[in-house]
Motif scaffolding. Structure first.
Motif, PDB file in Angstrom:
ATOM      1  N   ALA A   1       0.845  -1.199   0.000  1.00 37.55           N
ATOM      2  CA  ALA A   1       0.000   0.000   0.000  1.00 37.55           C
ATOM      3  C   ALA A   1       0.878   1.247   0.000  1.00 37.55           C
ATOM      4  O   ALA A   1       1.096   1.884   1.025  1.00 37.55           O
ATOM      5  CB  ALA A   1      -0.916  -0.002   1.218  1.00 37.55           C
TER       6      ALA A   1
ATOM      7  N   TYR B   1      -6.082   8.827  -6.773  1.00 38.29           N
ATOM      8  CA  TYR B   1      -7.261   8.948  -5.899  1.00 38.29           C
ATOM      9  C   TYR B   1      -6.962   9.864  -4.722  1.00 38.29           C
ATOM     10  O   TYR B   1      -7.777  10.707  -4.340  1.00 38.29           O
ATOM     11  CB  TYR B   1      -7.652   7.555  -5.418  1.00 38.29           C
ATOM     12  CG  TYR B   1      -8.888   7.499  -4.545  1.00 38.29           C
ATOM     13  CD1 TYR B   1     -10.148   7.351  -5.115  1.00 38.29           C
ATOM     14  CD2 TYR B   1      -8.790   7.574  -3.161  1.00 38.29           C
ATOM     15  CE1 TYR B   1     -11.293   7.281  -4.319  1.00 38.29           C
ATOM     16  CE2 TYR B   1      -9.919   7.513  -2.363  1.00 38.29           C
ATOM     17  CZ  TYR B   1     -11.163   7.367  -2.943  1.00 38.29           C
ATOM     18  OH  TYR B   1     -12.287   7.307  -2.148  1.00 38.29           O
ATOM     19  N   ARG B   2      -5.771   9.718  -4.145  1.00 36.31           N
ATOM     20  CA  ARG B   2      -5.388  10.535  -2.993  1.00 36.31           C
ATOM     21  C   ARG B   2      -5.198  11.992  -3.372  1.00 36.31           C
ATOM     22  O   ARG B   2      -5.590  12.899  -2.631  1.00 36.31           O
ATOM     23  CB  ARG B   2      -4.087   9.998  -2.384  1.00 36.31           C
ATOM     24  CG  ARG B   2      -3.640  10.698  -1.110  1.00 36.31           C
ATOM     25  CD  ARG B   2      -2.245  10.271  -0.708  1.00 36.31           C
ATOM     26  NE  ARG B   2      -1.251  10.710  -1.683  1.00 36.31           N
ATOM     27  CZ  ARG B   2       0.056  10.481  -1.563  1.00 36.31           C
ATOM     28  NH1 ARG B   2       0.499   9.775  -0.534  1.00 36.31           N
ATOM     29  NH2 ARG B   2       0.903  10.917  -2.470  1.00 36.31           N
TER      30      ARG B   2
ATOM     31  N   GLY C   1      -5.183   0.916   3.663  1.00 35.63           N
ATOM     32  CA  GLY C   1      -4.854   2.052   2.800  1.00 35.63           C
ATOM     33  C   GLY C   1      -4.609   1.681   1.364  1.00 35.63           C
ATOM     34  O   GLY C   1      -4.422   2.555   0.515  1.00 35.63           O
ATOM     35  N   GLN C   2      -4.591   0.386   1.066  1.00 35.32           N
ATOM     36  CA  GLN C   2      -4.331  -0.059  -0.299  1.00 35.32           C
ATOM     37  C   GLN C   2      -5.531   0.221  -1.199  1.00 35.32           C
ATOM     38  O   GLN C   2      -6.679   0.244  -0.752  1.00 35.32           O
ATOM     39  CB  GLN C   2      -4.016  -1.548  -0.299  1.00 35.32           C
ATOM     40  CG  GLN C   2      -3.373  -2.043  -1.578  1.00 35.32           C
ATOM     41  CD  GLN C   2      -2.888  -3.469  -1.421  1.00 35.32           C
ATOM     42  OE1 GLN C   2      -3.475  -4.255  -0.692  1.00 35.32           O
ATOM     43  NE2 GLN C   2      -1.810  -3.804  -2.103  1.00 35.32           N
ATOM     44  N   MET C   3      -5.238   0.446  -2.471  1.00 34.45           N
ATOM     45  CA  MET C   3      -6.266   0.737  -3.452  1.00 34.45           C
ATOM     46  C   MET C   3      -6.299  -0.373  -4.494  1.00 34.45           C
ATOM     47  O   MET C   3      -5.269  -0.824  -4.977  1.00 34.45           O
ATOM     48  CB  MET C   3      -5.969   2.072  -4.142  1.00 34.45           C
ATOM     49  CG  MET C   3      -6.926   2.418  -5.258  1.00 34.45           C
ATOM     50  SD  MET C   3      -8.522   2.919  -4.623  1.00 34.45           S
ATOM     51  CE  MET C   3      -8.040   4.396  -3.714  1.00 34.45           C
TER      52      MET C   3
ATOM     53  N   LYS D   1     -10.969   1.224  -1.689  1.00 35.19           N
ATOM     54  CA  LYS D   1      -9.911   1.438  -0.710  1.00 35.19           C
ATOM     55  C   LYS D   1     -10.112   0.478   0.459  1.00 35.19           C
ATOM     56  O   LYS D   1     -11.195   0.368   1.023  1.00 35.19           O
ATOM     57  CB  LYS D   1      -9.937   2.887  -0.222  1.00 35.19           C
ATOM     58  CG  LYS D   1      -8.733   3.278   0.621  1.00 35.19           C
ATOM     59  CD  LYS D   1      -8.756   4.760   0.925  1.00 35.19           C
ATOM     60  CE  LYS D   1      -7.520   5.171   1.712  1.00 35.19           C
ATOM     61  NZ  LYS D   1      -7.532   6.630   2.008  1.00 35.19           N
TER      62      LYS D   1
ATOM     63  N   LYS E   1      -9.589  13.028  -5.743  1.00 37.40           N
ATOM     64  CA  LYS E   1     -10.557  11.962  -5.917  1.00 37.40           C
ATOM     65  C   LYS E   1     -11.530  12.262  -7.050  1.00 37.40           C
ATOM     66  O   LYS E   1     -11.811  11.405  -7.893  1.00 37.40           O
ATOM     67  CB  LYS E   1     -11.336  11.747  -4.618  1.00 37.40           C
ATOM     68  CG  LYS E   1     -12.402  10.671  -4.711  1.00 37.40           C
ATOM     69  CD  LYS E   1     -13.157  10.532  -3.397  1.00 37.40           C
ATOM     70  CE  LYS E   1     -14.278   9.510  -3.529  1.00 37.40           C
ATOM     71  NZ  LYS E   1     -15.054   9.390  -2.258  1.00 37.40           N
TER      72      LYS E   1
ATOM     73  N   GLN F   1      -4.030   4.492  -6.660  1.00 37.45           N
ATOM     74  CA  GLN F   1      -4.116   4.967  -5.277  1.00 37.45           C
ATOM     75  C   GLN F   1      -3.589   6.400  -5.157  1.00 37.45           C
ATOM     76  O   GLN F   1      -4.179   7.244  -4.480  1.00 37.45           O
ATOM     77  CB  GLN F   1      -3.306   4.036  -4.376  1.00 37.45           C
ATOM     78  CG  GLN F   1      -3.385   4.373  -2.888  1.00 37.45           C
ATOM     79  CD  GLN F   1      -2.549   3.418  -2.053  1.00 37.45           C
ATOM     80  OE1 GLN F   1      -1.893   2.531  -2.585  1.00 37.45           O
ATOM     81  NE2 GLN F   1      -2.575   3.597  -0.748  1.00 37.45           N
TER      82      GLN F   1
END
Length: 437
Positions: free
Chosen positions: A244, A265-266, A297-299, A293, A269, A262
Motif C-alpha cells: 500500500a 485517488y489521494r 490504505g491499499q487501493m 480502498k 478523488k 491509489q
C-alpha cells in the motif's frame, strides 16, 4: 455579480496556480531529431532535424516506426533504453543490462568508429535548440567508457552553436549559468568557463555536472533525459498485489498499476473518478470502473463487465483490457513524462481497438512541448489512424544495416494520400517493399 474570495482561499488558489505553472515549465521539451551511428544494425540513421541535418523537418510529437521484422525497430527502441540506462548505471553496466551482451555485441559488426548518439533538443518554441553528442568506445583495457561528450546551443536564430560542455575521456570544461555562455569553434569564450576532470570515465558527465546548480542548462537537459519512460508493460506483472504505497508513475512493466490509481485517488478523488469514467468509455465490454480502498490504505480497481452483477478486480481482467487501461492511464498523467517509448502496443489487443488508441495517443500529445510519444508497430490498423508525417519506415540496405525514411518523403505516399489511401493500407499492400525511390 462578483464575490470576494477569502484571503486564505485566495492564497491557496495562487499557490496552486503557481505550482501548476512551475510543473509545466519543468515538463517542457522534446527531441526534434536524433542521429545514431554504429549501434547494432543502426549503422548510420537520422530521424528528423539535427545540427548536421538542418534542412530536415523536425520530429513531431508522435513518431511511429514501421518495418518488417528484423529491420531494426527493436534496436531503435533499445537505443533509447540504452541512453536511459547509461544515465542510471553508467555506460559499462548499460552495455550488459537487459540482455545486451556487452559492448562487442552492441556495436555494428566491422565498425571502426565508436557508438555515437546525437540528440537535437528544444525546450520550447521560444528557446534555441541544444545538441547533445555522446560517443562510447572501449578504453585501453577493453572496457566501455565515455570517449566524448558535448553540449552546444545556438546563440542566435541562424548563428553557430556554442559549446557549453565538452569532455574528452573525462577531462574538459563546462560553462556556468543559463545564458549564452560558451566557446565558439574559433576558441573565443563568452561567460564563465570552468575546467572539469571527472573521476569516473564510465559515468556520463551530464549526470555529475547536472547535479550542480551552477550548471543550470546541463541540469535542465539532464532532467529531460531522466523523464523518459520506456514502456514494457506486462499484464502478468500488473496482476501482482503490491504494498500500500501510492506512486505517481507507472513503472516500466506496469506492476504498480493499483499504486498509481491509489496516488491519483489521494491527490484528487473527483478528478480521478472523472478519468476513470473517460477511460471506461474506451474499454470494450466495461460498464464501470471503481476504486476500492481497503483498511490498510491499499487501493484496488474494480471492473464491472457487461452481463455480470459482481465486479472483477484487476487480477482477473484479460490481458487486452489491462493493457488498454494502462495505456490510457499513461496518457492521463498529471505531470507527464516528456518522452514515452512503447514497443508494439498492438500485442494482445483486438485490431479494431487500435485505430481508436492511435487517435487518442495523437490527440493526447498535441502540438506543444510537454509530451512526445515514440512507437514501433506491426499493425496497419494502428498506422491507418496516423498521417504520413507521423510515420517512419525502416528498411534494410544491401550491407544488412538499417535505413530509415519518413513516409511522406516517398512520392507514391504523397500521391496516394491525396487520393485518400491510408498509410497503413499502403504498408499492408507492400508498397514500401516494392519501391526503390
Amino acid at each position: 455579480m462578483l464575490y470576494a474570495i477569502p484571503c486564505e482561499r485566495k492564497r491557496m488558489a495562487i499557490r496552486e496556480y503557481t505550482w501548476a505553472n512551475l510543473r509545466m515549465e519543468r515538463n517542457m521539451g522534446k527531441i526534434e531529431g536524433i542521429k545514431i551511428q554504429n549501434y547494432g544494425v543502426l549503422k548510420d540513421i537520422v530521424l528528423g532535424k539535427t545540427r548536421t541535418n538542418q534542412r530536415a523537418r523536425a520530429l513531431g510529437n508522435l513518431v511511429a516506426v514501421i518495418g518488417q521484422s528484423g529491420n531494426g525497430k527493436s534496436t531503435l527502441a533499445d537505443a533509447f533504453g540504452f541512453i536511459a540506462d547509461c544515465l542510471e548505471v553508467g555506460v559499462e553496466a548499460a552495455c550488459d543490462a537487459n540482455n545486451r551482451g556487452g559492448f562487442e555485441r552492441l556495436i555494428t559488426q566491422g565498425a571502426a568508429e565508436p557508438i555515437l548518439f546525437e540528440l537535437y533538443y528544444r525546450e520550447s518554441s521560444k528557446t534555441r535548440p541544444i545538441t547533445y553528442e555522446l560517443e562510447i568506445d572501449l578504453d585501453k583495457t577493453g572496457r566501455p567508457y565515455v570517449k566524448r561528450e558535448r553540449l552546444r546551443q545556438r546563440v542566435e536564430k541562424h548563428g553557430c552553436p556554442r559549446t557549453f560542455m565538452y569532455l574528452q575521456e573525462g577531462a574538459g570544461y563546462a560553462f556556468e549559468g543559463n545564458d549564452d555562455g560558451g566557446q565558439d569553434d574559433d576558441g573565443s569564450i563568452t561567460g564563465k568557463k570552468v575546467e572539469v576532470q571527472l573521476s569516473d570515465i564510465r559515468r556520463l558527465g551530464i549526470v555529475t555536472l547536472g547535479a550542480m546548480k551552477q550548471y543550470d542548462r546541463i541540469e535542465k537537459f539532464l532532467n529531460f533525459l531522466k523523464s523518459w519512460y520506456l514502456c514494457y508493460f506486462s499484464p502478468d506483472a500488473a496482476r501482482r498485489l503490491q504494498n500500500a504505497a501510492p506512486q505517481a508513475y507507472l513503472d516500466r512493466i506496469g506492476s504498480n498499476i493499483n499504486n498509481v490509481a491509489q496516488y491519483m485517488y489521494r491527490e484528487n478523488k473527483r478528478e480521478f473518478e472523472k478519468i476513470l469514467h473517460e477511460i471506461q468509455s474506451k474499454l470494450p465490454g466495461i460498464e464501470k470502473i471503481e476504486p476500492q480502498k481497503f483498511e490498510n490504505g491499499q487501493m484496488m480497481l474494480r471492473f464491472y463487465e457487461k452481463g455480470f452483477e459482481r465486479p472483477f478486480y484487476s487480477q482477473r481482467m484479460s490481458d487486452g483490457t489491462l493493457k488498454l487501461f494502462a495505456y490510457y492511464l499513461l496518457l492521463h498523467e498529471k505531470n507527464p513524462r516528456q518522452l514515452v517509448f512503447i514497443e508494439e502496443p498492438e500485442n494482445g489487443l483486438y485490431h479494431h481497438y487500435l485505430g481508436e488508441l492511435a487517435e487518442e495517443m495523437k490527440n493526447n500529445v498535441g502540438n506543444g512541448f510537454s509530451k512526445q510519444l515514440f512507437i514501433t508497430t506491426h499493425s496497419p490498423f494502428f498506422v491507418n489512424a496516423l498521417g504520413p508525417d507521423d510515420v517512419w519506415v525502416l528498411t534494410k540496405n544491401n550491407d544488412g544495416c538499417s535505413e530509415i525514411r519518413r513516409a511522406s518523403d516517398y512520392v507514391f505516399v504523397r500521391e496516394l494520400a491525396e487520393e485518400g489511401v491510408a498509410v497503413g493500407d499502403m504498408w499492408y499492400s507492400k508498397y514500401f517493399e516494392s519501391t526503390e525511390e
